[in-house]
Design an enzyme around this catalytic site. Structure first.
Site, PDB file in Angstrom:
ATOM      1  N   SER A 134      -9.935   2.195   2.754  1.00 53.97           N
ATOM      2  CA  SER A 134      -8.999   2.868   1.885  1.00 53.97           C
ATOM      3  C   SER A 134      -8.009   1.936   1.171  1.00 53.97           C
ATOM      4  O   SER A 134      -7.389   2.345   0.191  1.00 53.97           O
ATOM      5  CB  SER A 134      -8.193   3.876   2.698  1.00 53.97           C
ATOM      6  OG  SER A 134      -7.360   3.202   3.623  1.00 53.97           O
ATOM      7  N   LYS A 154       0.856  -1.198   0.000  1.00 52.02           N
ATOM      8  CA  LYS A 154       0.000   0.000   0.000  1.00 52.02           C
ATOM      9  C   LYS A 154       0.888   1.243   0.000  1.00 52.02           C
ATOM     10  O   LYS A 154       1.916   1.269   0.695  1.00 52.02           O
ATOM     11  CB  LYS A 154      -0.904  -0.021   1.237  1.00 52.02           C
ATOM     12  CG  LYS A 154      -1.969   1.068   1.266  1.00 52.02           C
ATOM     13  CD  LYS A 154      -2.858   0.954   2.519  1.00 52.02           C
ATOM     14  CE  LYS A 154      -3.953   2.010   2.516  1.00 52.02           C
ATOM     15  NZ  LYS A 154      -4.858   1.896   3.681  1.00 52.02           N
ATOM     16  N   SER A 214     -10.411   0.116   7.054  1.00 49.20           N
ATOM     17  CA  SER A 214      -9.749   0.178   5.743  1.00 49.20           C
ATOM     18  C   SER A 214      -9.051  -1.095   5.288  1.00 49.20           C
ATOM     19  O   SER A 214      -8.588  -1.172   4.152  1.00 49.20           O
ATOM     20  CB  SER A 214      -8.732   1.318   5.723  1.00 49.20           C
ATOM     21  OG  SER A 214      -9.393   2.544   5.576  1.00 49.20           O
TER      22      SER A 214
END
Lengths: 492, 500
Positions: free
Chosen positions: A158, A78, A182
């Site tokens: 997210s 990420k 998330s």
């Protein structure tokens, strides 16, 4: 090997050890998948050359009979994790061109154990969002579609790049972060497994901060075993993070397949919220039946302050983010838009550098911390946060683990909720409580909706009792049976 | 920081009041002193704190606030704050909390300063200040908290831009907040002087104001005697004790004139300009920042045990007030001499080394007189002194055993200071040994008397003239004759009664 990308992380690990495949072959297969899936926009920065170099080094180690727990296994990272020498932007324009001279503690652990980095994954800007639509690099498209429908869906957020990449077989597993859901909500939206460990289990050092008291790193994987392997490598004490906890990391894989006999599972009655789809309700009931059949005892529990969790979260998280994001001021790194004086430069830089959702949260956070509002908002929210945590402590006096849905719906269409922040925030209704209380939570795929979309169940555990989560999640995974992978329409 | 109105009830002293056009005014003063903690590393990072390095060479990733960087408390700085709290006779809080003070400035990389707002590490304490005429006053300490220093903006390096040096960014400071217990610039100066002395004794701050290690924000308000507190102005960052005095004098008079002319003091932050000796407005209350303090979520509350505090307490040095009391009791020193000596622990230590086993009054006179005089003249610190305590003690021994006279001793001292040689050696090599041989002195006296019969006659009428003969004898012996012996023999020979 016929199709190496079909192997799970655990299977690939074993195949590498057995020399059935080389790390370079495996990595090359994934590099090709990343390229083929570029249209999903899961990666903001593929690092193919870097990946192949790491794979070569892994092969050398494996040839000598050496190598760590993740030797030669290609992962996605990420973009919130700082990676040394590799651009890291948290998918915000304000960090344009930022190349960290340091590596986050969590990713350092992965490389220490031999993992291979395929590239940086898309996410909502500064991890603020539930659909990955706030990224400066654009939306990520969920590899899943409704049956007979080509409407592009969100992969959750997210960590939408992480969930999409894992679901689309564009990496074996991915790192992710979870501040209000998330990791778990994107996992539920993509038929993957996501665990947010106990606050303090993984170091936050080198992860771009959103809300420091809530942020935790964790993996998104194809199955529970892979999640156990990944977390075992990511977790661990780090003296550079004052909130990191110094306790040994268990071998989580050992928890898989253990009997659930006598395990007490709580069903929080307040989680049956109005307007939840009957499908989610039915899924939840199915989960209860599976656990019961595996020997668990089911009990209804009460978490009375649940209804205050979202408002509390949307005071605490923006408050912390408004302060955490103050460092992006155009002075030292990232974007600078010149102005007539220092204040003008600040204003222009931050106006151009931050997207709407980030600006909204910085404004909310600034407001709730302002003189005259602090007591009414921030201080009160902290008190409610304690009450929410206390609810869990009481419940865990009675039960070992809680079972809830992960999200109130299946994945929705891109653009469907983006004009309505409140509707978007409701996505986190079952997950934010876990962050507010600092507990571990895992989302595990439990079936498909009538439209053919994945749905997830969430298990919530006591602090540092990830092992029970893995054990119970594994049982649900077994009971749910083999889940299909999404049809690879993006390659057509 | 808002000034707490808890203050000591004091009768105004007439000499502290300022005469205005309409009557007498009392000044009310409270100080916030920022003292840089003596430590090798910064408060939340491992970067060095050494003064004077090239710009931006002592900056860690944390100090520059790179993304994802986290603060970790430096345990030594905590120890130093506790040590300082104990030195201020203050309450130590076993649990304190670090807060973020949010504001934007280029030399504040994080966009917030980590400080302590609601729960400081040290609570109420007290400092006794020493004033002229042996007067002392008590100044209340409201709190001491730990916080980060900011970097430095350099505005003179480029025609259109400002540069930033982050070497100081993150350095540990102790903010020591006094009660508004001071009533004159003298008291404020005495307070900072005493505070600095205590910090130096403790080794928790070097107190070097010219390097910025100690700076004061001075809160000034005025009121007519007996009236409630006036509106205060805060003069920021005054960096010398002299300037503190000047700033207070100017600011108090400014406020008095303003009120007497029918105006009102507006609460504001002001700056002192050492060039003009004036203060000027920096920002008003309306322009004040809303700092949005909240607990720093990157740091857990700071907690330690009473044992930790006790352990530090056990290693505290003797503090100035105790040392002063002991010097007075053990050596019979005057409060004034004792105050001068304890101003620096090195001075007091030097004195004690000299005085040990010797006449305390003589030692005190030599240390505070000739010795300090020479140090001041040469601009030397005690550590730089060419004369050691052992040597000065030996010099005093030479006086006490009548090897040399006090006058010769001064000459020997000058030579010691110049060359660093031992006094006995100087006396020997330069032939300065005092003549105590009675017959030798008598011979010289006889010579002098014989040469001055008229003066002998006059002395019979005016005995004070004996001093003239003493001078002549000393001259003939190059000062080496023992003056007491000379006096005694002269008195006998001149038929005068000797006091001896």
């Amino acid at each position: 090997m016929s199709d190496p990308i079909k192997l799970s992380l655990a299977e690939a690990r074993d195949a590498l050890k057995a020399k059935k495949i080389s790390a370079v072959e495996l990595t090359q297969a994934y590099v090709d998948e990343v390229e083929a899936g570029a249209g999903l926009n899961a990666y903001v920065l593929p690092t193919a050359e870097h990946a192949l170099n790491m794979a070569k080094a892994s092969d050398a180690k494996l040839a000598r009979g050496e190598g760590g727990a993740l030797e030669g296994l290609p992962l996605g990272v990420k973009d919130l994790f700082c990676t040394e020498g590799v651009r890291t932007t948290a998918c915000s324009h304000i960090l344009v061109g930022f190349v960290p001279p340091y590596e986050s503690h969590v990713t350092s652990n992965l490389w220490r154990d031999g993992a291979v980095m395929l590239g940086k994954l898309n996410n909502d800007e500064f991890a603020m969002g539930s659909s990955n639509e706030t990224s400066y690099y654009g939306s990520v498209i969920n590899p899943w579609r409704r049956a007979g429908d080509t409407t592009p869906l969100v992969p959750g957020g997210s960590s939408g790049g992480s969930s999409a990449a894992v679901a689309a077989r564009m990496c074996l597993a991915a790192t992710a972060t979870d501040t209000g859901g998330s990791i778990r909500q994107p996992a539920a939206f993509t038929g993957t497994v996501g665990i947010k460990p106990t606050y303090g289990r993984c170091s936050r050092w080198g992860i771009v901060a959103f809300a420091s008291s809530l942020d935790q790193a964790g993996p998104i994987t194809r199955d529970v075993r892979d999640a156990a392997i990944m977390l075992g490598s990511m977790a661990g004490y780090d003296p550079q993070d004052a909130t990191s906890v110094d306790r040994p990391v268990p071998d989580y894989e050992l928890a898989l397949g253990q009997s659930l006999k006598g395990l007490s599972v709580g069903i929080p009655k307040e989680y049956r919220v109005d307007g939840m789809s009957s499908e989610i309700d039915a899924l939840w009931d199915k989960g209860i039946e599976w656990l019961k059949a595996a020997g668990a005892v089911i009990k209804e529990v009460s978490l009375p302050h649940t209804k205050y969790a979202l408002p509390t979260y949307y005071i605490v998280a923006p408050a912390e983010c408004s302060s955490n994001l103050a460092r992006y001021d155009g002075v030292r790194y990232g974007l600078r838009v010149e102005g007539s004086d220092i204040t003008d430069m600040y204003e222009k830089t931050r106006a151009e550098g931050f997207g709407d959702e980030v600006r909204r949260r910085v404004l909310m956070g600034t407001y709730v911390l302002s003189a005259g509002y602090y007591d009414a908002y921030y201080l009160k929210a902290q008190k409610v946060r304690s009450l929410i945590a206390h609810d869990f402590i009481k419940a865990f006096a009675d039960v070992d683990v809680l079972l809830t849905p992960t999200a109130p719906s299946a994945a929705f269409g891109i653009g469907e909720n983006s004009d309505d922040p409140l509707a978007m925030y409701l996505n986190d209704v079952f997950t934010v409580t876990v962050n507010l209380a600092g507990l571990p939570g895992i989302s595990v795929p439990a079936g498909l909706s009538s439209q053919g979309l994945p749905l997830g169940l969430q298990l919530i555990g006591r602090t540092f009792d990830e092992e029970t989560l893995f054990k119970a999640a594994y049982a649900i995974e077994e009971a749910a049976g083999v889940q299909p992978a999404p049809a690879a329409w993006w390659k057509a | 920081m808002t000034m707490n109105v808890i203050m000591r009830d004091r009768e105004p002293r007439a000499e502290d009041l300022i005469k205005g056009e309409t009557g007498d005014w009392e000044i009310i003063l409270g100080l916030e002193v920022h003292a840089q903690v003596t430590s090798n590393a910064k408060l939340f990072s491992g970067a060095s704190t050494e003064f004077g390095a090239e710009p931006n060479t002592q900056v860690s990733l944390v100090d520059a606030a790179l993304p994802g960087m986290l603060p970790v408390i430096n345990a030594y700085c905590v120890e130093q704050a506790v040590r300082t709290g104990l030195g201020l006779q203050a309450k130590i809080n076993l649990r304190s909390v670090f807060d973020r003070k949010n504001y934007f400035y280029p030399d504040l990389p994080q966009g917030y300063q980590i400080s302590q707002f609601k729960h400081p590490i040290v609570g109420e304490g007290e400092v006794i200040i020493d004033l002229a005429g042996g007067r002392s006053e008590s100044v209340g300490i409201e709190r001491l908290h730990l916080e980060q220093d900011a970097g430095k903006s350099l505005h003179d390096q480029h025609p259109a831009m400002s540069y930033v040096d982050l070497n100081r960014s993150g350095v540990a400071l102790m903010e020591i907040v006094s009660r508004p217990d001071m009533r004159s610039s003298d008291e404020a100066r005495a307070y900072v002087t005493k505070l600095r002395t205590i910090l130096r004794y403790l080794g928790t701050c070097d107190g070097n104001m010219d390097e910025g290690s100690l700076r004061a924000d001075v809160n000034v308000s005025v009121r007519r005697v007996g009236e409630p507190l006036g509106t205060r102005c805060e003069i920021k960052n005054v960096n010398s004790i002299r300037f503190i005095g000047q700033a207070i004098e100017y600011e108090a008079r400014r406020q008095i004139e303003l009120i007497e002319e029918g105006g009102k003091v507006v609460q504001q932050t002001r700056l002192f300009d050492p060039k003009t000796g004036e203060t000027r407005s920096m920002r008003s209350k309306e322009e004040a920042h809303d700092y949005r303090y909240f607990p720093d979520p990157d740091l857990l509350p700071l907690e330690f045990t009473q044992e930790f505090v006790d352990h530090i307490k056990a290693t505290l040095p003797e503090l100035p007030d105790d040392k002063k009391a002991r010097l007075i009791a053990d050596y019979g020193l005057s409060p004034y001499d004792a105050t001068v000596l304890v101003g620096e622990s090195a001075r007091a230590d030097f004195f004690e080394a000299v005085a040990k086993g010797r006449d305390a009054k003589l030692a005190s006179n030599w240390v505070t007189g000739e010795f300090f005089g020479a140090l001041n003249r040469e601009g030397h610190s005690i550590e730089e002194s060419p004369v050691t305590a052992k040597q000065l003690g030996e010099l005093i021994d030479l006086i006490s055993d009548d090897t040399i006279s006090g006058r010769i001793a001064k000459q020997v001292f000058e030579s010691m200071y110049k060359t660093g040689r031992d006094p006995a050696k100087i006396v020997e090599e330069e032939g300065l040994r005092q003549v105590t041989d009675l017959s030798a002195i008598e011979a010289v006296i006889d010579e002098v008397l014989a040469a001055n019969p008229d003066k002998v006659e006059q002395t019979k009428v005016k005995p004070a003239l004996v001093a003239w003969f003493v001078g002549q004898v000393m001259k003939s012996t190059s000062g080496k004759a023992n003056p007491q012996v000379v006096n005694k023999i002269l008195a006998a020979k001149l038929g005068l009664s000797s006091d001896d």
